[in-house]
Design a protein around this motif. Structure first.
Motif, PDB file in Angstrom:
ATOM      1  N   CYS A  26      38.544  45.718  44.298  1.00  0.00           N
ATOM      2  CA  CYS A  26      38.030  45.272  43.005  1.00  0.00           C
ATOM      3  C   CYS A  26      37.114  44.083  43.249  1.00  0.00           C
ATOM      4  O   CYS A  26      37.487  43.136  43.946  1.00  0.00           O
ATOM      5  N   THR A  27      35.938  44.123  42.637  1.00  0.00           N
ATOM      6  CA  THR A  27      34.988  43.018  42.784  1.00  0.00           C
ATOM      7  C   THR A  27      34.970  42.090  41.566  1.00  0.00           C
ATOM      8  O   THR A  27      34.243  41.103  41.569  1.00  0.00           O
ATOM      9  N   HIS A  28      35.763  42.366  40.557  1.00  0.00           N
ATOM     10  CA  HIS A  28      35.759  41.541  39.338  1.00  0.00           C
ATOM     11  C   HIS A  28      36.466  40.207  39.543  1.00  0.00           C
ATOM     12  O   HIS A  28      36.032  39.188  39.009  1.00  0.00           O
ATOM     13  N   HIS A  29      37.580  40.229  40.245  1.00  0.00           N
ATOM     14  CA  HIS A  29      38.366  39.014  40.542  1.00  0.00           C
ATOM     15  C   HIS A  29      38.646  38.211  39.274  1.00  0.00           C
ATOM     16  O   HIS A  29      38.405  37.000  39.226  1.00  0.00           O
ATOM     17  N   CYS A  30      39.192  38.864  38.269  1.00  0.00           N
ATOM     18  CA  CYS A  30      39.512  38.208  37.000  1.00  0.00           C
ATOM     19  C   CYS A  30      40.550  37.108  37.229  1.00  0.00           C
ATOM     20  O   CYS A  30      41.590  37.368  37.850  1.00  0.00           O
ATOM     21  N   PRO A  31      40.311  35.895  36.727  1.00  0.00           N
ATOM     22  CA  PRO A  31      41.322  34.850  36.836  1.00  0.00           C
ATOM     23  C   PRO A  31      42.636  35.299  36.180  1.00  0.00           C
ATOM     24  O   PRO A  31      42.624  35.879  35.101  1.00  0.00           O
ATOM     25  N   ASN A  32      43.737  35.074  36.862  1.00  0.00           N
ATOM     26  CA  ASN A  32      45.082  35.437  36.428  1.00  0.00           C
ATOM     27  C   ASN A  32      45.301  36.946  36.362  1.00  0.00           C
ATOM     28  O   ASN A  32      46.149  37.423  35.601  1.00  0.00           O
ATOM     29  N   CYS A  33      44.586  37.680  37.169  1.00  0.00           N
ATOM     30  CA  CYS A  33      44.807  39.116  37.323  1.00  0.00           C
ATOM     31  C   CYS A  33      46.268  39.347  37.682  1.00  0.00           C
ATOM     32  O   CYS A  33      46.857  38.592  38.452  1.00  0.00           O
ATOM     33  N   PHE A  34      46.872  40.413  37.150  1.00  0.00           N
ATOM     34  CA  PHE A  34      48.280  40.681  37.438  1.00  0.00           C
ATOM     35  C   PHE A  34      48.484  41.320  38.806  1.00  0.00           C
ATOM     36  O   PHE A  34      49.606  41.458  39.261  1.00  0.00           O
ATOM     37  N   ASN A  35      47.402  41.706  39.486  1.00  0.00           N
ATOM     38  CA  ASN A  35      47.533  42.432  40.738  1.00  0.00           C
ATOM     39  C   ASN A  35      46.451  42.011  41.752  1.00  0.00           C
ATOM     40  O   ASN A  35      45.740  42.865  42.278  1.00  0.00           O
TER      41      ASN A  35
END
Length: 176
Positions: A26-35
């Protein structure tokens, strides 16, 4: 393509009892991603014919369908790797639905972003419900059904195609 986990009896990632495949990359690297461990495309194990066969054998009558999560199934390399599997899954189980979770919006997938590739249209043709958009911590809402933040949509892909415009899922109406 690698995967991080396969859950054979999941009720959190789509309607009903599901088999959930957590792909790597995944290239999004969302802050506080659950995984976040699945951001790495090399995380986990290779998704081989052995895993295909196990998913097919575990798709029992009580299983509503398959959910694709991650990582992000719509990363270009993941789309290419998943496409033959999705073709075979739909061939074997035409009455089971497929949910796909992605940090891309449907518009990005269809309109020339880096994730809009030669096989995206066919890839999306096998998806019944697309949960789109990145997780945004400021829009987190634990009362939402099957998504983490209020910017994310659950798109009914068949109705969207028929209507020529985005139609959101009309399933469970319990969002708070």
């Amino acid at each position: 393509m690698n995967y991080g986990e396969i859950k054979y009896c999941d009720i959190a990632n789509g309607n009903g009892v599901r088999i959930s495949l957590f792909v790597s990359g995944c290239t999004h690297h969302c802050p506080n991603c659950f995984n976040p461990e699945t951001w790495d495309f090399n995380y986990g194990k290779p998704f081989t014919q052995k895993e295909w066969d196990e998913i097919f054998s575990q798709t029992k009558d009580y299983v509503n369908g398959l959910s694709l999560l991650g990582g992000d199934p719509c990363e270009p390399d993941n789309q290419r790797a998943l496409l033959p599997f999705l073709r075979e899954y739909k061939k074997r189980f035409p009455n089971k639905d497929i949910w796909c979770y992605t940090g891309y919006t449907l518009e990005q997938l269809l309109e020339g972003s880096r994730a809009s590739i030669e096989c995206t249209e066919e890839f999306l043709s096998y998806i019944d419900f697309l949960v789109d958009g990145p997780f945004i911590q400021a829009k987190k809402n634990i009362g939402l059904i099957f998504r983490g933040s209020s910017n994310q949509r659950i798109i009914d892909m068949k109705k969207t195609k028929q209507a020529g415009q985005i139609v959101q899922w009309e399933g469970i109406k319990k969002d708070r």
